[in-house]
Design a protein around this motif. Structure first.
Motif, PDB file in Angstrom:
ATOM      1  N   SER A  29     -16.802   6.745  32.399  1.00  0.00           N
ATOM      2  CA  SER A  29     -16.532   5.695  33.377  1.00  0.00           C
ATOM      3  C   SER A  29     -15.045   5.380  33.451  1.00  0.00           C
ATOM      4  O   SER A  29     -14.504   5.127  34.530  1.00  0.00           O
ATOM      5  CB  SER A  29     -17.319   4.430  33.024  1.00  0.00           C
ATOM      6  N   SER A  30     -14.372   5.412  32.302  1.00  0.00           N
ATOM      7  CA  SER A  30     -12.932   5.153  32.292  1.00  0.00           C
ATOM      8  C   SER A  30     -12.191   6.207  33.095  1.00  0.00           C
ATOM      9  O   SER A  30     -11.258   5.900  33.849  1.00  0.00           O
ATOM     10  CB  SER A  30     -12.407   5.110  30.849  1.00  0.00           C
ATOM     11  N   VAL A  31     -12.592   7.463  32.955  1.00  0.00           N
ATOM     12  CA  VAL A  31     -11.958   8.541  33.725  1.00  0.00           C
ATOM     13  C   VAL A  31     -12.194   8.341  35.219  1.00  0.00           C
ATOM     14  O   VAL A  31     -11.328   8.643  36.046  1.00  0.00           O
ATOM     15  CB  VAL A  31     -12.468   9.910  33.256  1.00  0.00           C
ATOM     16  N   CYS A  32     -13.355   7.785  35.570  1.00  0.00           N
ATOM     17  CA  CYS A  32     -13.658   7.537  36.982  1.00  0.00           C
ATOM     18  C   CYS A  32     -12.724   6.504  37.601  1.00  0.00           C
ATOM     19  O   CYS A  32     -12.564   6.466  38.829  1.00  0.00           O
ATOM     20  CB  CYS A  32     -15.110   7.075  37.139  1.00  0.00           C
ATOM     21  N   LEU A  33     -12.120   5.669  36.777  1.00  0.00           N
ATOM     22  CA  LEU A  33     -11.220   4.643  37.289  1.00  0.00           C
ATOM     23  C   LEU A  33      -9.790   5.151  37.465  1.00  0.00           C
ATOM     24  O   LEU A  33      -8.943   4.442  38.014  1.00  0.00           O
ATOM     25  CB  LEU A  33     -11.217   3.431  36.349  1.00  0.00           C
ATOM     26  N   LEU A  34      -9.516   6.374  37.008  1.00  0.00           N
ATOM     27  CA  LEU A  34      -8.172   6.928  37.128  1.00  0.00           C
ATOM     28  C   LEU A  34      -7.959   7.475  38.538  1.00  0.00           C
ATOM     29  O   LEU A  34      -8.828   8.140  39.093  1.00  0.00           O
ATOM     30  CB  LEU A  34      -7.958   8.050  36.109  1.00  0.00           C
ATOM     31  N   ASP A  35      -6.787   7.215  39.103  1.00  0.00           N
ATOM     32  CA  ASP A  35      -6.457   7.847  40.369  1.00  0.00           C
ATOM     33  C   ASP A  35      -6.165   9.324  40.132  1.00  0.00           C
ATOM     34  O   ASP A  35      -5.903   9.748  38.998  1.00  0.00           O
ATOM     35  CB  ASP A  35      -5.269   7.157  41.029  1.00  0.00           C
ATOM     36  N   ALA A  93     -18.174  13.024  42.540  1.00  0.00           N
ATOM     37  CA  ALA A  93     -17.791  11.993  43.506  1.00  0.00           C
ATOM     38  C   ALA A  93     -18.780  10.835  43.521  1.00  0.00           C
ATOM     39  O   ALA A  93     -18.386   9.666  43.632  1.00  0.00           O
ATOM     40  CB  ALA A  93     -17.672  12.607  44.899  1.00  0.00           C
ATOM     41  N   ALA A  94     -20.071  11.145  43.395  1.00  0.00           N
ATOM     42  CA  ALA A  94     -21.087  10.089  43.427  1.00  0.00           C
ATOM     43  C   ALA A  94     -20.936   9.161  42.222  1.00  0.00           C
ATOM     44  O   ALA A  94     -21.077   7.935  42.347  1.00  0.00           O
ATOM     45  CB  ALA A  94     -22.481  10.698  43.446  1.00  0.00           C
ATOM     46  N   LEU A  95     -20.634   9.730  41.049  1.00  0.00           N
ATOM     47  CA  LEU A  95     -20.442   8.915  39.856  1.00  0.00           C
ATOM     48  C   LEU A  95     -19.204   8.050  39.995  1.00  0.00           C
ATOM     49  O   LEU A  95     -19.207   6.862  39.634  1.00  0.00           O
ATOM     50  CB  LEU A  95     -20.330   9.812  38.628  1.00  0.00           C
ATOM     51  N   ARG A 134     -16.855   2.631  40.524  1.00  0.00           N
ATOM     52  CA  ARG A 134     -15.929   1.748  41.233  1.00  0.00           C
ATOM     53  C   ARG A 134     -16.675   0.667  42.016  1.00  0.00           C
ATOM     54  O   ARG A 134     -16.203  -0.474  42.108  1.00  0.00           O
ATOM     55  CB  ARG A 134     -15.027   2.573  42.153  1.00  0.00           C
ATOM     56  N   THR A 135     -17.841   1.012  42.559  1.00  0.00           N
ATOM     57  CA  THR A 135     -18.655  -0.005  43.234  1.00  0.00           C
ATOM     58  C   THR A 135     -19.146  -1.042  42.236  1.00  0.00           C
ATOM     59  O   THR A 135     -19.163  -2.244  42.529  1.00  0.00           O
ATOM     60  CB  THR A 135     -19.843   0.645  43.952  1.00  0.00           C
ATOM     61  N   GLY A 136     -19.534  -0.579  41.041  1.00  0.00           N
ATOM     62  CA  GLY A 136     -19.958  -1.511  40.009  1.00  0.00           C
ATOM     63  C   GLY A 136     -18.849  -2.482  39.631  1.00  0.00           C
ATOM     64  O   GLY A 136     -19.090  -3.679  39.422  1.00  0.00           O
ATOM     65  N   MET A 137     -17.622  -1.981  39.528  1.00  0.00           N
ATOM     66  CA  MET A 137     -16.494  -2.842  39.214  1.00  0.00           C
ATOM     67  C   MET A 137     -16.261  -3.846  40.345  1.00  0.00           C
ATOM     68  O   MET A 137     -15.981  -5.031  40.100  1.00  0.00           O
ATOM     69  CB  MET A 137     -15.244  -1.995  38.994  1.00  0.00           C
ATOM     70  N   TRP A 138     -16.389  -3.393  41.577  1.00  0.00           N
ATOM     71  CA  TRP A 138     -16.217  -4.292  42.721  1.00  0.00           C
ATOM     72  C   TRP A 138     -17.295  -5.366  42.729  1.00  0.00           C
ATOM     73  O   TRP A 138     -17.014  -6.545  42.982  1.00  0.00           O
ATOM     74  CB  TRP A 138     -16.256  -3.480  44.010  1.00  0.00           C
ATOM     75  N   LEU A 139     -18.536  -4.990  42.431  1.00  0.00           N
ATOM     76  CA  LEU A 139     -19.630  -5.955  42.400  1.00  0.00           C
ATOM     77  C   LEU A 139     -19.436  -6.985  41.291  1.00  0.00           C
ATOM     78  O   LEU A 139     -19.810  -8.155  41.453  1.00  0.00           O
ATOM     79  CB  LEU A 139     -20.966  -5.228  42.214  1.00  0.00           C
TER      80      LEU A 139
END
Length: 296
Positions: free
Chosen positions: A197-203, A217-219, A224-229
């Motif tokens: 999940s941390s890697v998913c937050l990297l640009d 891409a789906a993960l 990121r949607t979870g963080m926004w929610l």
């Protein structure tokens, strides 16, 4: 409040009342970005501090920076924290440009994080106060050429990363150790997923500089949607009435019995370098002074 003169108090309110969790996370990611600059990542790997004692280095960085926010630049505790930081930095050949880039990450990354994941973004008032706060920190670090406005800090960060981001094994080692540390804050069964999940937050430029493969891409969208929610949920909570400091969280683990500012960080001096000592007396100091033990 005036962001030109009361920037420390405004930044304190933002960090401890408005966005305590987001501030801690975003400043951690701000420091993490610097590892993708080969000169910085290689130096940190060579010290061994960020790979062998990752939790301690995290704790020390958080507590030193927090002491300045808590007590202010003019306080005895704040001066000792800055002095301790400068003593450690003096041991290494770090350029003014590298220092300015690190300072820029502390200004820009939290603002961008809140734009994406916060329950609200920084107000213009808070942006100016944050900028002035880190300008003052840079001045106490003896830096030259400090940007004056947020757009100037943002331009410095983006230009520096375009010019300097790149793969280095030292930077990758420090990154791996840091991701492992972040995962260790969670129960063992979920640690692998937290690392992913941390890697998913990297640009993309940051992820590519470390040589990590792109996550599905789906993960990435789900994380990121979870963080926004989460930000939308926090928006519904009542205003915080008590400050929440980083040392109150479960991520700072190395000082269960308390700590002294003068004991944070590394103590070994490089050959030919002097620590400069501390001009304040340490004997018989009442609780709450610069050398007094601070309880977690």
């Amino acid at each position: 409040m005036d962001p030109e003169t009361e920037f420390t108090e405004i930044y304190r309110i933002s960090s401890w009342y408005e966005f305590p969790w987001d501030t801690t996370q975003s400043l951690g990611f701000a420091l993490y970005r610097t590892y993708a600059v080969p000169g910085i990542g290689r130096l940190l790997a060579q010290t061994g501090e960020f790979t062998r004692r990752t939790q301690k280095r995290y704790d020390d960085t958080v507590l030193i920076l927090e002491a300045v926010i808590e007590h202010g630049f003019a306080s005895e505790q704040g001066r000792e924290a800055i002095r301790r930081m400068n003593q450690m930095h003096r041991r290494y050949d770090i350029s003014n440009d590298d220092f300015l880039y690190v300072l820029a990450t502390f200004v820009v990354v939290p603002k961008r994080w809140l734009d994406d994941y916060g329950w609200r973004p920084y107000s213009p008032h808070e942006i100016r106060a944050t900028t002035n706060y880190y300008r003052e920190l840079g001045r106490h670090m003896g830096l030259s050429g400090i940007p004056e406005t947020y757009p100037e800090f943002e331009r410095l960060l983006d230009d520096y990363e375009r010019a300097h981001f790149g793969y280095d094994q030292g930077g990758r080692d420090v990154s791996d150790a840091t991701l492992g540390l972040m995962a260790s804050w969670y129960p063992a069964p979920v640690r692998p997923s937290m690392r992913t999940s941390s890697v998913c937050l990297l640009d993309d430029p940051l992820r590519e500089a470390f040589g990590y493969p792109a996550p599905p891409a789906a993960l990435r969208r789900a994380v990121r949607t979870g963080m926004w929610l989460r930000g939308r949920f926090v928006r519904l909570l009542p205003p915080r009435r008590k400050p929440f400091l980083a040392r109150d969280g479960r991520q700072v683990r190395g000082y269960p019995g308390g700590y002294r500012i003068s004991e944070l960080g590394t103590f070994e001096e490089a050959p030919g370098r002097s620590s400069g000592g501390c001009p304040f007396p340490h004997a018989g100091r009442p609780a709450g002074d610069a050398g007094a033990r601070t309880e977690d």
